[in-house]
Design a protein around this motif. Structure first.
Motif, mmCIF file in Angstrom:
data_model
loop_
_atom_site.group_PDB
_atom_site.id
_atom_site.type_symbol
_atom_site.label_atom_id
_atom_site.label_comp_id
_atom_site.label_asym_id
_atom_site.label_seq_id
_atom_site.Cartn_x
_atom_site.Cartn_y
_atom_site.Cartn_z
ATOM 1 N N ALA A 99 8.909 -0.681 32.009
ATOM 2 C CA ALA A 99 7.461 1.001 31.769
ATOM 3 C C ALA A 99 6.521 -0.060 31.063
ATOM 4 O O ALA A 99 6.152 -0.716 30.924
ATOM 5 C CB ALA A 99 8.269 1.782 30.603
ATOM 6 N N ASP A 125 11.424 -2.421 36.207
ATOM 7 C CA ASP A 125 12.831 -1.410 36.336
ATOM 8 C C ASP A 125 14.157 -1.564 35.429
ATOM 9 O O ASP A 125 14.785 -0.999 35.308
ATOM 10 C CB ASP A 125 12.661 0.433 37.086
ATOM 11 N N HIS A 145 14.263 -1.033 27.419
ATOM 12 C CA HIS A 145 14.605 0.623 26.686
ATOM 13 C C HIS A 145 16.010 0.992 26.442
ATOM 14 O O HIS A 145 16.027 1.920 26.166
ATOM 15 C CB HIS A 145 14.055 1.704 28.111
ATOM 16 N N GLU A 162 8.444 6.840 22.773
ATOM 17 C CA GLU A 162 8.029 7.072 24.132
ATOM 18 C C GLU A 162 9.037 8.208 24.194
ATOM 19 O O GLU A 162 9.807 8.814 24.210
ATOM 20 C CB GLU A 162 7.658 6.562 25.205
ATOM 21 N N LEU A 164 8.205 12.188 26.622
ATOM 22 C CA LEU A 164 8.010 13.353 28.000
ATOM 23 C C LEU A 164 7.977 13.787 27.595
ATOM 24 O O LEU A 164 8.867 14.961 27.169
ATOM 25 C CB LEU A 164 8.393 12.621 29.449
ATOM 26 N N TRP A 199 11.170 4.620 34.196
ATOM 27 C CA TRP A 199 11.227 6.365 34.427
ATOM 28 C C TRP A 199 11.241 6.924 36.048
ATOM 29 O O TRP A 199 12.113 8.124 35.821
ATOM 30 C CB TRP A 199 9.338 6.699 33.628
ATOM 31 N N THR A 200 10.841 5.929 36.828
ATOM 32 C CA THR A 200 11.596 6.655 38.123
ATOM 33 C C THR A 200 12.679 6.995 38.570
ATOM 34 O O THR A 200 13.030 7.881 38.850
ATOM 35 C CB THR A 200 11.130 5.840 39.418
ATOM 36 N N VAL A 202 14.965 7.922 36.076
ATOM 37 C CA VAL A 202 15.620 9.116 35.341
ATOM 38 C C VAL A 202 15.076 9.767 35.902
ATOM 39 O O VAL A 202 15.649 10.438 35.934
ATOM 40 C CB VAL A 202 14.632 8.778 33.937
ATOM 41 N N CYS A 203 13.891 10.248 36.531
ATOM 42 C CA CYS A 203 12.850 10.802 37.186
ATOM 43 C C CYS A 203 14.167 11.930 38.612
ATOM 44 O O CYS A 203 14.607 13.240 38.525
ATOM 45 C CB CYS A 203 12.099 11.198 37.697
ATOM 46 N N THR A 235 2.528 11.691 28.158
ATOM 47 C CA THR A 235 3.638 10.453 27.222
ATOM 48 C C THR A 235 2.805 11.096 25.881
ATOM 49 O O THR A 235 1.675 11.296 25.653
ATOM 50 C CB THR A 235 3.646 9.556 27.407
ATOM 51 N N PHE A 257 14.887 11.791 28.423
ATOM 52 C CA PHE A 257 13.184 12.028 28.272
ATOM 53 C C PHE A 257 12.770 10.963 27.580
ATOM 54 O O PHE A 257 11.992 11.836 27.253
ATOM 55 C CB PHE A 257 12.764 13.437 28.810
ATOM 56 N N THR A 259 12.603 8.014 25.227
ATOM 57 C CA THR A 259 13.511 6.504 24.891
ATOM 58 C C THR A 259 12.637 6.034 23.566
ATOM 59 O O THR A 259 11.711 5.943 23.073
ATOM 60 C CB THR A 259 12.831 5.828 26.630
#
Length: 290
Positions: A99, A125, A145, A162, A164, A199-200, A202-203, A235, A257, A259
């Motif tokens: 990340a 990633d 992560h 972190e 979000l 994170w991409t 995850v989303c 963040t 969201f 980590t």
């Protein structure tokens, strides 16, 4: 003592066939090349050429000398390249991160702690790919992560978290919520910067019914965040920036969201990065920003 330049000139003579052509290719005079060949014969205590009027040619001993000269020159080139690579590896650190936040953490620390060392950072990633890259020497440091596997060859520790949140226009329906859950974002239009590592994934995975507007230009993304009507992610990893006008920040409560980030290097390199490791621990990234 035989010099590499003598061997280079010998090989050039073998390749071009005459003193004049070889001298021209080497950008030296023909008499200079002739003297070098004579000096080489004296060093080797062997006759390398058959000499005729206005012409010399390699004899059988000379052909052997050329073959061995090529081996020596090749070995010298390999030695030079290996030494240069070793030097560059000590002046350049390859960092792989899952990340952007760890990259923004570590690069300034490297500049401060290791004068003259250049950090080349790469987003990846996949934690598995990062670990493979570390073991294979592609990276000297990685940040994942997920907690790494127990491995005596690896040194690791969790160094920060972190979380979000969602940045929402004040007139957006979501702005009335005290906290956000993934279910609240179904069918929502969300603005997303494309270079955010894992994170991409995850989303995409946790918000399968959301509609993402991806942007790969950071400046344009920032402008659209400030002016646009779409919610976007922010963040807590750094000091809060100036509030965005007509926007509110709403925490996302789902654990997906949030980590932890894990610093990893090879155990054999632990001492090499001890100053960095110490500073990461001193900064206590769990509770305060860099």
């Amino acid at each position: 003592m035989i010099e590499l330049e003598q061997l280079r000139q010998l090989v050039a003579f073998a390749e071009y066939g005459t003193l004049s052509k070889a001298a021209e290719a080497l950008h030296i005079s023909q008499p200079s090349l002739s003297r070098t060949m004579q000096a080489l014969e004296e060093e080797l205590k062997a006759v390398l050429f058959t000499r005729q009027k206005n012409r010399i040619a390699l004899n059988e001993t000379g052909e052997v000398a050329v073959e061995q000269a090529r081996h020596v020159l090749s070995a010298a080139e390999e030695l030079t390249e290996r030494v240069r690579l070793a030097h560059r590896s000590r002046q350049r650190i390859s960092l792989g991160s899952c990340a952007p936040v760890p990259i923004q953490d570590l690069k300034p620390l490297f500049r401060k702690l290791y004068d003259g060392v250049m950090v080349c950072a790469e987003l990846n990633d996949s934690d598995e790919a990062l670990l493979d890259g570390l073991r294979q020497g592609r990276y000297q440091i990685v940040v994942t992560h997920q907690a790494p596997p127990q491995d005596a060859e690896l040194f690791s520790f969790a160094y920060r978290e972190e979380h979000l949140s969602l940045l929402v226009p004040i007139d957006h329906p979501l702005a009335q919520l005290p906290v956000i859950h993934a279910d609240d974002l179904a069918h929502q239009n969300l603005l997303l910067y494309s270079e955010i590592g894992f994170w991409t994934q995850v989303c995409r995975k946790k918000l399968p019914d959301a509609h993402f507007l991806f942007m790969n230009e950071w400046d344009a993304f920032g402008e659209l965040v400030g002016l646009g009507a779409f919610p976007s992610f922010v963040t807590d990893a750094f000091d809060p920036e100036r509030p965005v006008e007509n926007k509110v920040v709403i925490p996302i409560e789902d654990e997906d969201f949030q980590t932890a980030y894990y610093f990893l290097c090879l155990e054999k390199d632990r001492e090499k990065f001890q100053r960095l490791i110490g500073r990461l621990r001193e900064k206590r990234f769990w509770t305060e920003p860099l």
